[in-house]
Design an enzyme around this catalytic site. Structure first.
Site, PDB file in Angstrom:
ATOM      1  N   GLY A   1      14.478 -10.025  16.820  1.00 22.74           N
ATOM      2  CA  GLY A   1      15.270  -9.692  18.010  1.00 22.74           C
ATOM      3  C   GLY A   1      16.271  -8.579  17.782  1.00 22.74           C
ATOM      4  O   GLY A   1      16.385  -7.653  18.587  1.00 22.74           O
TER       5      GLY A   1
ATOM      6  N   LYS B   1       4.670 -11.646  24.511  1.00 21.05           N
ATOM      7  CA  LYS B   1       5.234 -11.352  25.832  1.00 21.05           C
ATOM      8  C   LYS B   1       5.636  -9.902  25.997  1.00 21.05           C
ATOM      9  O   LYS B   1       6.318  -9.336  25.153  1.00 21.05           O
ATOM     10  CB  LYS B   1       6.451 -12.241  26.086  1.00 21.05           C
TER      11      LYS B   1
ATOM     12  N   GLY C   1       9.511 -10.940  11.711  1.00 23.99           N
ATOM     13  CA  GLY C   1       9.096 -11.949  10.736  1.00 23.99           C
ATOM     14  C   GLY C   1       7.595 -12.094  10.584  1.00 23.99           C
ATOM     15  O   GLY C   1       7.068 -12.141   9.469  1.00 23.99           O
TER      16      GLY C   1
ATOM     17  N   ARG D   1      12.955 -13.295   3.434  1.00 24.88           N
ATOM     18  CA  ARG D   1      14.363 -13.166   3.842  1.00 24.88           C
ATOM     19  C   ARG D   1      15.314 -13.557   2.711  1.00 24.88           C
ATOM     20  O   ARG D   1      16.438 -13.051   2.654  1.00 24.88           O
ATOM     21  CB  ARG D   1      14.634 -14.029   5.083  1.00 24.88           C
TER      22      ARG D   1
END
Length: 397
Positions: free
Chosen positions: A377, A199, A354, A38
């Site tokens: 996200g 999830k 990530g 990043r």
């Protein structure tokens, strides 16, 4: 067509204070940065501003301090890392707002950089506070958002600030937005999505949206465990998500309706714990004390076949517990295959998130992908078709 306000490269910003919002949310262990993609991603923008002789003031965050000063989440190690990358001293200020910051911002020599302390040490940041954003805006003359991974958050340094200072989208941010829009609107077919993560519930909107646009969706990682259990197989004490039967039924139904090939693992690597040797098992051989930690060779070959048939591949979520070499084989082989096919010009490949990018970097295949997005996200929400607050704030009315 909505237009985003972007910085004119010919604009004279010499001597101007440029407030640059970036995402430096990198993993730090005992004060040492363990993965810095990043930081690397933002270097072209910083170098561009240095060449333009701007005074560069960087706003960033690390972790989730929830409005409190958490010494372990200081950005000081990042200032040191940036100094090494740029061959110049990056001044670190252990504050991020107030009169001292404003005074210091005016003293920066042209082409030099000042990094402010973790913006999330102030609770007003996540509250998107108007007064806080106004104070922040006094630190600069113009504002540039290069923090695509934070742009799904309605925070003061991402959204509200744009109402109080001349604001632009950075080059990297625009690149991310355009790549994702291409994926969902103009990608070359057949398109495959390889998706993992722990999830299903957090990725259900993305899955439902992608099923309508992709020819194949391959489920890997812990997410696949929930599907395998739903099919009636024993998954031992593997990670899975409870009470997702209706959601899985919806995903299966949608894929049938849209003629999308939904691919699940046929064999897996299991172990008794994260530190033991792995055993290759078909789904009907899993015992109560087994832990699924990677995909098996038959599944890998199935994925290879699908990649070979694809013109565009999106990858979000490693195939297994890649941090341990024993269970990194699935992710490594997928990364290698995508890289090979991309280099032979038969594939457009985009990886996002990530953990996925960390896996690709670990195996040293980053130069074999068309595009790597460190966003998690924000990447997924834009894929889902959501409007990101940080992007909307930069739209030209």
């Amino acid at each position: 067509m909505v237009k985003i306000n972007q910085l004119d490269e010919n604009l004279n910003i010499e001597g101007k204070r440029v407030l640059l919002r970036v995402d430096f949310n990198v993993p730090i262990n005992n004060g040492a940065i363990t993965e810095d993609s990043r930081i690397e991603k933002i270097l072209p923008t910083i170098k561009f501003l240095i060449n333009k002789k701007a005074k560069i003031i960087i706003i960033a965050h690390l972790g989730r301090p929830k409005g409190k000063i958490v010494p372990e989440l200081t950005l000081k190690p990042i200032a040191k890392k940036l100094s090494n990358y740029l061959n110049q001293d990056v001044v670190f200020l252990n504050e991020s707002i107030g009169s001292l910051v404003i005074q210091n911002s005016k003293k920066i020599p042209n082409g030099k950089i000042m990094l402010l302390e973790n913006i999330r040490f102030h609770k007003e940041e996540e509250l998107n506070s108007v007064s806080f954003a106004k104070e922040l805006s006094k630190i600069g003359d113009i504002y540039i958002n290069e923090a695509f991974p934070c742009s799904h958050r309605a925070h003061a340094s991402v959204c509200e600030i744009t109402k109080h200072i001349n604001s632009f989208a950075g080059k990297q941010l625009l690149k991310e937005v355009n790549i994702i829009k291409m994926l969902t609107n103009n990608a070359i077919k057949p398109i495959t999505c390889i998706i993992g993560g722990s999830k299903i519930s957090t990725k259900s909107g993305v899955l439902i949206n992608l099923i309508k646009k992709m020819q194949s969706i391959v489920i890997v990682g812990a997410m696949a465990n929930t599907f395998i259990k739903h099919k009636g197989y024993n998954i031992g004490h593997s990670i899975f998500e409870k009470n997702q039967e209706n959601l899985i039924d919806d995903i299966i139904e949608e894929s049938k309706k849209n003629n999308c090939n939904l691919v699940l693992p046929e064999d897996v690597m299991v172990s008794k714990n994260y530190n033991s040797k792995g055993d290759l098992k078909s789904l009907d051989q899993i015992n109560d004390d087994d832990l699924i930690l990677d995909i098996g060779e038959k599944t890998i070959q199935n994925i290879f076949k699908i990649i070979d048939e694809s013109k565009t591949v999106l990858w979000n979520g490693p195939a297994g517990y890649f941090e341990v070499d024993e269970f990194s084989i699935g992710s490594k082989k997928i990364a290698n295959k995508i890289s090979e096919n991309t280099k032979s010009k038969s594939l457009v490949s985009i990886a996002g998130g990530g953990h996925t990018v960390a896996a690709i970097n670990k195996f040293e295949y980053s130069d074999g992908f068309t595009y790597l997005s460190t966003a998690g996200g924000a990447f997924l929400e834009l894929l889902e078709g959501k409007v990101l607050p940080g992007i909307k704030a930069l739209e030209i009315n």
